[in-house]
Design an enzyme around this catalytic site. Structure first.
Site, PDB file in Angstrom:
ATOM      1  N   CYS A  74       6.556   3.495  12.945  1.00 31.08           N
ATOM      2  CA  CYS A  74       5.135   3.770  13.174  1.00 31.08           C
ATOM      3  C   CYS A  74       4.258   2.766  12.446  1.00 31.08           C
ATOM      4  O   CYS A  74       3.031   2.915  12.419  1.00 31.08           O
ATOM      5  CB  CYS A  74       4.789   5.195  12.743  1.00 31.08           C
ATOM      6  N   CYS A 132     -11.307   7.789  15.546  1.00 30.47           N
ATOM      7  CA  CYS A 132     -10.700   7.030  16.640  1.00 30.47           C
ATOM      8  C   CYS A 132     -11.419   5.693  16.739  1.00 30.47           C
ATOM      9  O   CYS A 132     -12.429   5.559  17.433  1.00 30.47           O
ATOM     10  CB  CYS A 132     -10.789   7.802  17.955  1.00 30.47           C
ATOM     11  N   CYS A 166     -16.517   9.703  23.912  1.00 29.14           N
ATOM     12  CA  CYS A 166     -16.539  10.847  22.995  1.00 29.14           C
ATOM     13  C   CYS A 166     -17.950  10.991  22.445  1.00 29.14           C
ATOM     14  O   CYS A 166     -18.487  10.050  21.828  1.00 29.14           O
ATOM     15  CB  CYS A 166     -15.540  10.642  21.874  1.00 29.14           C
ATOM     16  N   CYS A 217     -18.169  11.210  14.053  1.00 26.04           N
ATOM     17  CA  CYS A 217     -16.748  11.013  13.746  1.00 26.04           C
ATOM     18  C   CYS A 217     -16.337   9.639  14.236  1.00 26.04           C
ATOM     19  O   CYS A 217     -16.539   9.308  15.410  1.00 26.04           O
ATOM     20  CB  CYS A 217     -15.898  12.089  14.425  1.00 26.04           C
TER      21      CYS A 217
END
Length: 375
Positions: free
Chosen positions: A333, A14, A3, A11
């Site tokens: 989760c 992630c 990325c 960013c």
């Protein structure tokens, strides 16, 4: 997956970006096994991998900058916008929407919200894509001042993006770190996005929750359906049922299925899906899952729980312990809250578990566990 935003330090959402995917998946499996290591009878099924990129069906993007030069992405530490329109974990369908919305903002002078100065109107856009490629677009505004302007020019946006089927404005007047407010103004005739999963048409309303990875959602519901059908219970409760994914997959002749969800919007969606499919024995009610269980006069044969990250909690665990429920399908989760809840259920034995990689490129994942009452 590589990325450019991550590599440039723009960013870091992630956190596992750039790590080999096989290592990511193995690490999640090991993490979950370590947290549930006290359950000696647990059979671990093979983890289910996701596609590594373009898997997200939903993007919650901050709108910043100016009306002439808007950014769509996130904010830096000082509250200034970082544009992420080409984010590689978003589906191509989502990425196709961002530049058109940016042009719409410029053309019609829709002022983005300025976080440091607490001024402006447009705070976020929330975009969801269905498995069939249809789009829901939500614009989060500080006030309703721009609603007439947006409504007037909406046909131009829809002409450029015919895949957009549902558009709404959410009003979020407060200056706080919450994504959206309570009031929703629908701008299109169609009010729900059809999320077709495993041949079942789920209806998603603007303020309803749906898993952010459609492929993994389908795998999650198939696994729940397989376990339920193998056990063949006469009655099932789906607590925290959302728009009814697990409940609708659990429908079978002669079986009663009850779904409970706090959101009345989600319950309306679940009822619509059930009616459209012509399913029998289905009941959906809006309310608190724990309160519903505590007030019930009878227990079902099997309970499905799919709680938020905090887990089901001590009170619902206590009810399950004292109930006649034979089996629990727990979809989590957050494996840490799952481990805590399982420790509070000593009358149940964890029989099977499966990790599903709902969130590639991050440390998060979904795990399902099948519990059976001991003895």
């Amino acid at each position: 997956m590589q990325c450019s935003y991550f590599d440039a330090g723009r960013c870091r959402s992630c956190t596992l970006m750039g790590s080999p995917y096989t290592e990511q998946l193995a690490g999640k499996q090991s993490h979950c096994q370590a947290l549930l290591s006290d359950h000696a009878a647990l059979e671990w099924l093979e983890p289910i991998a996701s596609q590594e990129s373009a898997f997200r069906n939903k993007a919650k993007m901050v709108v910043s900058g100016t009306a002439r030069n808007p950014t769509i992405g996130i904010l830096d530490a000082d509250g200034h916008g970082i544009d992420l329109r080409k984010c590689g974990v978003c589906s191509p369908g989502l990425r196709a929407v961002f530049p058109v919305v940016a042009h719409f903002i410029r053309l019609h002078r829709i002022t983005p919200y300025d976080v440091p100065h607490r001024s402006g109107e447009l705070k976020h856009i929330i975009v969801t894509e269905s498995p069939d490629g249809d789009i829901m677009l939500r614009l989060v505004l500080r006030t309703d001042q721009l609603v007439p302007r947006i409504r007037k020019h909406l046909p131009d946006l829809l002409a450029e993006l015919p895949q957009v089927k549902v558009v709404s404005v959410n009003l979020h007047p407060e200056h706080k770190a919450v994504l959206e407010g309570d009031r929703e103004i629908l701008l299109t005739e169609q009010s729900t996005l059809n999320m077709r999963v495993n041949g079942i048409n789920l209806h998603l309303r603007p303020q309803s929750f749906f898993q952010t990875n459609s492929g993994m959602a389908a795998a999650l519901y198939r696994q729940g359906r397989d376990w339920v059908n193998e056990l063949a219970p006469g009655s099932v409760w789906d607590l925290y049922c959302g728009v009814g994914g697990f409940a609708l997959h659990s429908a079978a002749p002669g079986r009663t299925v009850t779904g409970i969800e706090f959101s009345s919007e989600a319950i309306a969606s679940a009822r619509l899906s059930s009616d459209e499919a012509g399913l029998q024995g289905m009941q959906f009610e809006a309310g608190d899952a724990t309160a519903f269980a505590l007030a019930a006069e009878q227990s079902p044969d099997l309970v499905i729980v799919n709680p938020p990250r905090r887990g089901i909690g001590e009170e619902l665990c206590g009810w399950l312990e004292a109930s006649d429920v034979r089996h629990v399908v727990y979809s989590s989760c957050n494996a840490q809250s799952l481990a805590r809840d399982l420790a509070a259920l000593p009358s149940f034995t964890a029989r099977r578990a499966r990790v599903l990689d709902m969130f590639p490129q991050t440390t998060h994942y979904e795990v399902m566990v099948l519990l059976e009452r001991a003895g």
